[in-house]
Write a protein that holds these residues in place. Structure first.
Motif, short mmCIF file in Angstrom:
data_model
loop_
_atom_site.label_atom_id
_atom_site.label_comp_id
_atom_site.label_asym_id
_atom_site.label_seq_id
_atom_site.Cartn_x
_atom_site.Cartn_y
_atom_site.Cartn_z
N ILE A 93 0.83 -1.20 0.00
CA ILE A 93 0.00 0.00 0.00
C ILE A 93 0.87 1.25 0.00
CG2 ILE A 93 -1.60 1.36 1.41
CD1 ILE A 93 -3.07 -1.30 1.96
N ASP A 94 1.94 1.26 0.77
CA ASP A 94 2.85 2.41 0.75
C ASP A 94 3.37 2.68 -0.65
OD1 ASP A 94 2.49 2.82 3.45
OD2 ASP A 94 4.44 1.97 4.03
N ARG A 95 3.74 1.62 -1.36
CA ARG A 95 4.21 1.78 -2.75
C ARG A 95 3.10 2.36 -3.65
NH1 ARG A 95 6.85 -3.95 -2.76
NH2 ARG A 95 8.87 -3.47 -1.85
N GLN A 96 1.89 1.85 -3.49
CA GLN A 96 0.77 2.35 -4.30
C GLN A 96 0.51 3.83 -4.01
OE1 GLN A 96 -2.16 -0.75 -3.17
NE2 GLN A 96 -2.65 -0.77 -5.35
N LEU A 97 0.56 4.21 -2.74
CA LEU A 97 0.29 5.60 -2.38
C LEU A 97 1.30 6.54 -3.01
CD1 LEU A 97 -0.55 5.15 1.42
CD2 LEU A 97 -2.16 5.47 -0.47
N ILE A 98 2.55 6.12 -3.02
CA ILE A 98 3.59 6.94 -3.64
C ILE A 98 3.41 6.97 -5.15
CG2 ILE A 98 6.08 7.07 -4.08
CD1 ILE A 98 6.43 5.93 -1.17
N LYS A 99 3.21 5.80 -5.72
CA LYS A 99 3.06 5.69 -7.18
C LYS A 99 1.88 6.53 -7.69
CE LYS A 99 2.33 2.32 -10.86
NZ LYS A 99 2.04 0.92 -11.16
N GLU A 100 0.77 6.49 -6.97
CA GLU A 100 -0.44 7.19 -7.40
C GLU A 100 -0.54 8.61 -6.83
OE1 GLU A 100 -3.84 4.64 -6.91
OE2 GLU A 100 -2.72 2.91 -7.68
N ASN A 101 0.49 9.04 -6.11
CA ASN A 101 0.56 10.40 -5.56
C ASN A 101 -0.68 10.75 -4.73
OD1 ASN A 101 1.90 12.83 -5.11
ND2 ASN A 101 0.86 13.82 -6.83
N ILE A 102 -1.02 9.87 -3.79
CA ILE A 102 -2.17 10.08 -2.90
C ILE A 102 -1.78 11.15 -1.89
CG2 ILE A 102 -3.72 9.01 -1.22
CD1 ILE A 102 -3.96 7.96 -4.18
N THR A 103 -2.58 12.23 -1.83
CA THR A 103 -2.21 13.36 -0.98
C THR A 103 -3.28 13.81 0.00
OG1 THR A 103 -2.96 14.88 -2.71
CG2 THR A 103 -0.61 14.28 -2.72
#
Length: 121
Positions: A21-31
């Protein structure tokens, strides 16, 4: 706190899913929280039943509610620290922070004594 298969499984799944999930959040630029909420919901669908099973093993007669879950997470973190297992202690700290996020997003009851309802796997 007793070590058991459910708790070991919880720690293993948590570590794996948290990293994903941490990787996905970074990849998808969740802010923001609105973008983050689907990830929190998904993780709760996976971790919630594991929390319940592991909690129930340690406390078979206690109500599964916000207060008891919070105390149980803290007890496990403290137990790992006493045993010198900082890696597992960190996982429990992460789960505690996640627990706080669930409260803030009102995905579990804010009333400490209201039962937490989850789909049991």
């Amino acid at each position: 706190m007793r070590d058991n298969l459910d708790k070991r499984r919880l720690l293993k799944v948590w570590a794996k899913r948290k990293k994903e999930i941490d990787r996905q959040l970074i990849k998808e630029n969740i802010t923001n929280d609105e973008q983050f909420k689907p990830y929190i919901n998904q993780l709760f669908m996976e971790i919630g039943p594991l929390w319940f099973q592991a909690f129930r093993f340690d406390h078979p007669s206690q109500e599964y509610n916000h207060w008891n879950l919070k105390c149980w997470i803290e007890e496990n973190e403290n137990d790992c620290r006493k045993k010198g297992d900082s890696k597992k202690a960190l996982i429990w700290v992460q789960m505690y922070n996640y627990f706080i996020t669930l409260l803030e997003m009102e995905l579990i009851p804010r009333d400490p004594y209201e039962p937490i309802n989850i789909a049991h796997s």
